[in-house]
Scaffold this active site. Structure first.
Site, PDB file in Angstrom:
ATOM      1  N   CYS A 172       0.814  -1.223   0.000  1.00 52.87           N
ATOM      2  CA  CYS A 172       0.000   0.000   0.000  1.00 52.87           C
ATOM      3  C   CYS A 172       0.844   1.268   0.000  1.00 52.87           C
ATOM      4  O   CYS A 172       0.659   2.160  -0.834  1.00 52.87           O
ATOM      5  CB  CYS A 172      -0.986  -0.010   1.170  1.00 52.87           C
ATOM      6  SG  CYS A 172      -0.222   0.096   2.811  1.00 52.87           S
ATOM      7  N   HIS A 232      -2.516   1.390   6.822  1.00 54.97           N
ATOM      8  CA  HIS A 232      -2.886   1.260   5.413  1.00 54.97           C
ATOM      9  C   HIS A 232      -3.108   2.646   4.824  1.00 54.97           C
ATOM     10  O   HIS A 232      -3.534   3.570   5.517  1.00 54.97           O
ATOM     11  CB  HIS A 232      -4.159   0.419   5.278  1.00 54.97           C
ATOM     12  CG  HIS A 232      -4.503   0.063   3.863  1.00 54.97           C
ATOM     13  ND1 HIS A 232      -3.685  -0.722   3.080  1.00 54.97           N
ATOM     14  CD2 HIS A 232      -5.564   0.402   3.083  1.00 54.97           C
ATOM     15  CE1 HIS A 232      -4.243  -0.866   1.885  1.00 54.97           C
ATOM     16  NE2 HIS A 232      -5.377  -0.189   1.874  1.00 54.97           N
ATOM     17  N   HIS A 289      -5.834   1.718  -4.129  1.00 56.76           N
ATOM     18  CA  HIS A 289      -4.851   1.244  -3.146  1.00 56.76           C
ATOM     19  C   HIS A 289      -4.386  -0.148  -3.510  1.00 56.76           C
ATOM     20  O   HIS A 289      -5.037  -0.881  -4.255  1.00 56.76           O
ATOM     21  CB  HIS A 289      -5.452   1.258  -1.735  1.00 56.76           C
ATOM     22  CG  HIS A 289      -6.663   0.372  -1.571  1.00 56.76           C
ATOM     23  ND1 HIS A 289      -6.860  -0.429  -0.476  1.00 56.76           N
ATOM     24  CD2 HIS A 289      -7.744   0.152  -2.374  1.00 56.76           C
ATOM     25  CE1 HIS A 289      -8.003  -1.091  -0.594  1.00 56.76           C
ATOM     26  NE2 HIS A 289      -8.558  -0.746  -1.730  1.00 56.76           N
TER      27      HIS A 289
END
Length: 357
Positions: A264, A316, A328
């Protein structure tokens, strides 16, 4: 087995070494850029995997794609390698310079000094040095361990329990993730520790020093969103969105910033740092502290949005592209994809947003 050679192997969360066809593997603890003979620049990011094919006096020789470059050893923590320890499986002889040092006995533990095609140079538990043939020994499998000393008294706590550390105590470091080293206790249980607390000695690993020390000092709070967020650079925002769309479907690869996939924060790093030249740290938790904090109601395309997916803080990051949508690198689906911020999972785990364009 002597305490001197005690090897922790109880943790299951860490990779077990395979002896056959092994290339040493490590993880970058500092960014590294180098210029190739072709004139192009090769970049390595913090927490990117290092495929170590050899070493020399100047460092590790790391392969990325078809390129092989030398990286200073202080920038890489070795996480997998040829065995550091062996146990004797048959009665054997320890030799040095062709002469017998002493007999080796079944079950005895040996510490590796160097590997050769048919023999291994070792140290014994009673302080002797010599070589032994491969056919008489078998590897003790486990993660590669790099010794370090603790700088002050500490108490580490996690789901594995409590690990009490004393100043100058030696610990075994086996990995580096989310800006923290991972160490093993005497039972093989893993704990995280801030780089500021470890000393690898002269010429040893030197991790990027974090501004905030985890658990041993007050945690820095994320700044409140500014009342009026700075205007987004529309041209750069469009570059970000176009680049993010071009990477849709790419595989999720932990620690990667484009070499075969992305994680990510690696996706963000690849676009914002490598392509646009914007200064950002490597991990999502560190990225969440950079730039102007933006209220959720003021999100614009190109903003970065952060989530707590582990219950332990920011873990994240995604790239907001407008219309309640972000792109993402998703570990669950194993690819770069789109999701809606209003989806229950992400809505409940949203932490903050930043503007760096």
């Amino acid at each position: 087995m002597s305490h001197k050679f005690k090897l922790a192997v109880g943790t299951t969360a860490l990779a077990i070494i395979s002896i056959v066809g092994l290339r040493d593997t490590g993880v970058f603890v500092q960014d590294h850029n180098t210029t190739l003979y072709s004139g192009s620049e090769l970049k390595f990011a913090v927490e990117e995997q290092a495929n170590i094919v050899d070493s020399n006096d100047r460092g590790y020789i790391v392969q990325k794609g078809n390129a092989k470059v030398t990286v200073p050893k202080e920038k890489i923590l070795v996480t997998e390698s040829k065995p550091q320890y062996y146990t004797v499986k048959k009665n054997a002889i320890l030799k040095k310079d062709g002469k017998v040092v002493r007999n080796l006995f079944i079950g005895e533990t040996l510490q590796t000094v160097k590997h050769y095609p048919n023999t291994v140079a070792v140290n014994t538990e009673d302080g002797l040095f010599g070589s032994v043939e491969n056919k008489f020994i078998e590897p003790i499998e486990g993660p590669h361990m790099t010794p370090a000393k603790v700088k002050q008294n500490l108490k580490l706590e996690n789901a594995n329990g409590v690990y009490q550390l004393a100043k100058n105590q030696s610990v075994n470091v086996v990995s580096y993730k989310d800006g923290l080293f991972i160490i093993l206790d005497e039972e093989g249980k893993d704990f995280q520790i801030d780089p500021n607390y470890l000393d690898f000695g002269e010429g040893g690993v030197k991790a990027v020093q974090r501004a905030v020390i985890q658990k041993q000092a007050p945690v820095k709070k994320i700044a409140e969103p500014v009342a009026i967020a700075p205007k987004v650079d529309g041209a750069k925002a469009q570059q970000v969105i176009d680049s993010a769309f071009s990477k849709m479907g790419s595989p999720y690869v932990w620690g990667a910033t484009g070499d075969g996939g992305y994680d990510c924060s690696g996706l963000v790093y690849a676009i914002y740092v490598n392509e646009l030249g914007i200064s950002l740290p490597r991990t999502s938790s560190a990225q969440s502290q950079v730039g102007a904090q933006v209220d959720r109601s003021q999100l614009q395309p190109g903003d970065l949005i952060f989530f707590n997916t582990t219950g332990k803080g920011v873990s994240h990051v995604g790239i907001y592209i407008g219309d309640d949508t972000f792109i993402h690198a998703n570990s669950g689906s194993g690819r770069v994809k789109q999701n809606k911020l209003s989806e229950k999972y992400y809505n409940s785990r949203f932490v903050n947003a930043t503007r760096v364009l």
